[in-house]
Design a protein around this motif. Structure first.
Motif, short mmCIF file in Angstrom:
data_model
loop_
_atom_site.label_atom_id
_atom_site.label_comp_id
_atom_site.label_asym_id
_atom_site.label_seq_id
_atom_site.Cartn_x
_atom_site.Cartn_y
_atom_site.Cartn_z
N GLU A 16 0.82 -1.21 0.00
CA GLU A 16 0.00 0.00 0.00
C GLU A 16 0.86 1.26 0.00
N GLN A 17 2.13 1.13 0.32
CA GLN A 17 3.01 2.29 0.35
C GLN A 17 3.56 2.66 -1.03
N ALA A 18 3.38 1.78 -2.00
CA ALA A 18 3.94 2.02 -3.33
C ALA A 18 3.40 3.30 -3.97
N PRO A 19 2.07 3.55 -3.99
CA PRO A 19 1.58 4.78 -4.62
C PRO A 19 2.13 6.04 -3.95
N GLU A 20 2.18 6.03 -2.60
CA GLU A 20 2.71 7.19 -1.88
C GLU A 20 4.17 7.43 -2.22
N ALA A 21 4.95 6.34 -2.24
CA ALA A 21 6.36 6.47 -2.56
C ALA A 21 6.55 6.98 -3.99
N LEU A 22 5.76 6.47 -4.92
CA LEU A 22 5.88 6.89 -6.31
C LEU A 22 5.51 8.37 -6.47
N LEU A 23 4.51 8.81 -5.73
CA LEU A 23 4.10 10.21 -5.79
C LEU A 23 5.21 11.12 -5.27
N LYS A 24 5.82 10.75 -4.14
CA LYS A 24 6.91 11.55 -3.59
C LYS A 24 8.11 11.58 -4.53
N LEU A 63 10.95 8.93 1.72
CA LEU A 63 11.26 7.81 0.83
C LEU A 63 12.26 6.86 1.47
N GLN A 64 13.24 7.42 2.19
CA GLN A 64 14.22 6.57 2.87
C GLN A 64 13.53 5.70 3.92
N LYS A 65 12.58 6.25 4.62
CA LYS A 65 11.85 5.49 5.64
C LYS A 65 10.99 4.40 4.99
#
Length: 344
Positions: free
Chosen positions: A188-196, A228-230
């Motif tokens: 579920e973190q993939a979309p957030e990471a991609l957006l950042k 992103l590092q986290k």
């Protein structure tokens, strides 16, 4: 300077010469028999002769003498100009002032050619001819100095653009791999990471190309990098980012602080809760202080990149000469970098 402004300045200076001559000679009753208009026209005529001497020196003689150093050509042009000024002086007095303005400076006598030669040699040439040479020399020096400054600025801009282009991509490459893993795992973190990551890339490619950016935009970039590092560490990254003071529109060199943060991620330990990566930023309208501390990793050294801090040093030298203090503390188990930046 704009040519129209230069022409206006020249016209203004000659008008001051004319008005000064009228005030000096006419009003003390030296020429009480003449009308103000007649004497003004007379003064204007003599000023034209002076202008011929000045601009002949400036346009003809000076370029050959000062720039091309053609001394024989300069001498011949000087003789020609001398003859032209003598002729202009004679023509003014006996072809215009006397028959048209009824102004006679010699009481119905015609001076000999030796008088005109002597007058031009001792009055016009030591003054207006030399002024023309000096003006050309000063203008050439100014243009050359301005050209050198422009070349230095262009060289500086090119070097800064090159340095910005060398922002270490190591962090971004790793982040892309991490996002790929998250996507593969359907996290579920993939979309957030991609957006950042998208926001960071847009900043680097568009806005980050500017020499200066608002501090709050730089801080936002750092916050996205930390987030992103986290995400990549899957919750095992311990990074503290403390902000103090006014984080606003202060202009600061773009993508300057990220090198410190990337260095901490790349060579430091971020999964030790007892020794988290410490990032502190203090700012006001006149200064910025950033401090980055990390515990050293004694694992296999990463040999990629290696230009981050060297890059920062050079950019600071170019953009903030005498207005920054960079301190690097490299110990066996820890690494700290601190930068004190004066904005004004």
């Amino acid at each position: 300077m704009d040519k129209r402004k230069v022409i206006l300045i020249h016209i203004s200076v000659w008008l001051i010469f004319i008005i000064g001559g009228i005030c000096r000679d006419y009003f003390p009753d030296k020429f009480a028999g003449e009308s103000v208009f007649n004497y003004s026209v007379t003064q204007f005529g003599y000023t034209i002769v002076a202008a011929i001497c000045f601009y002949g020196s400036y346009f003809w003689v000076a370029p050959q003498l000062i720039l091309k150093r053609k001394y024989l050509v300069s001498f011949l042009l000087t003789v020609m100009l001398f003859a032209l000024v003598v002729f202009a002086r004679y023509a003014l007095e006996f072809w215009f002032l006397k028959p048209v303005m009824n102004y006679d400076n010699y009481f119905d006598k015609i001076p000999t050619i030796s008088y005109y030669l002597t007058n031009v040699f001792y009055y016009y040439f030591p003054g207006y001819f030399v002024y023309g040479l000096l003006y050309f020399f000063a203008e050439s020096w100014y243009k050359n100095n301005q050209r050198q400054q422009e070349m230095q600025q262009e060289s500086l801009a090119a070097e800064l653009a090159f340095l910005r282009a060398q922002v270490n991509p190591h962090f971004l490459f790793n982040t892309i791999n991490d996002i790929y893993t998250l996507t593969y795992q359907k996290s579920e973190q993939a979309p957030e990471a991609l957006l950042k990551l998208s926001v960071m890339l847009r900043y680097m490619l568009r806005e980050g190309n500017a020499a200066l950016m608002p501090l709050n935009r730089e801080v936002e970039y750092l916050e996205n990098a930390i987030a992103l590092q986290k995400i990549a560490a899957k919750g095992d990254a311990y990074i503290n980012f403390d902000q103090e003071g006014y984080i606003g529109e202060q202009p600061v060199a773009s993508l300057l602080f990220i090198a410190f943060v990337e260095n901490a991620f790349k060579h430091g330990v971020s999964d030790d809760p007892d020794h988290p990566v410490q990032i502190s930023l203090k700012a006001d309208n006149n200064s910025i202080f950033i401090n980055v501390y990390n515990k050293k990793s004694h694992g296999l050294e990463d040999t990629t990149g290696g230009i981050g801090l060297t890059n920062v040093r050079r950019r600071l030298e170019l953009m903030y000469p005498g207005k920054h203090e960079l301190s690097i503390e490299d110990r066996d188990n820890s690494f700290r970098v601190a930068l004190n930046l004066q904005l004004n």
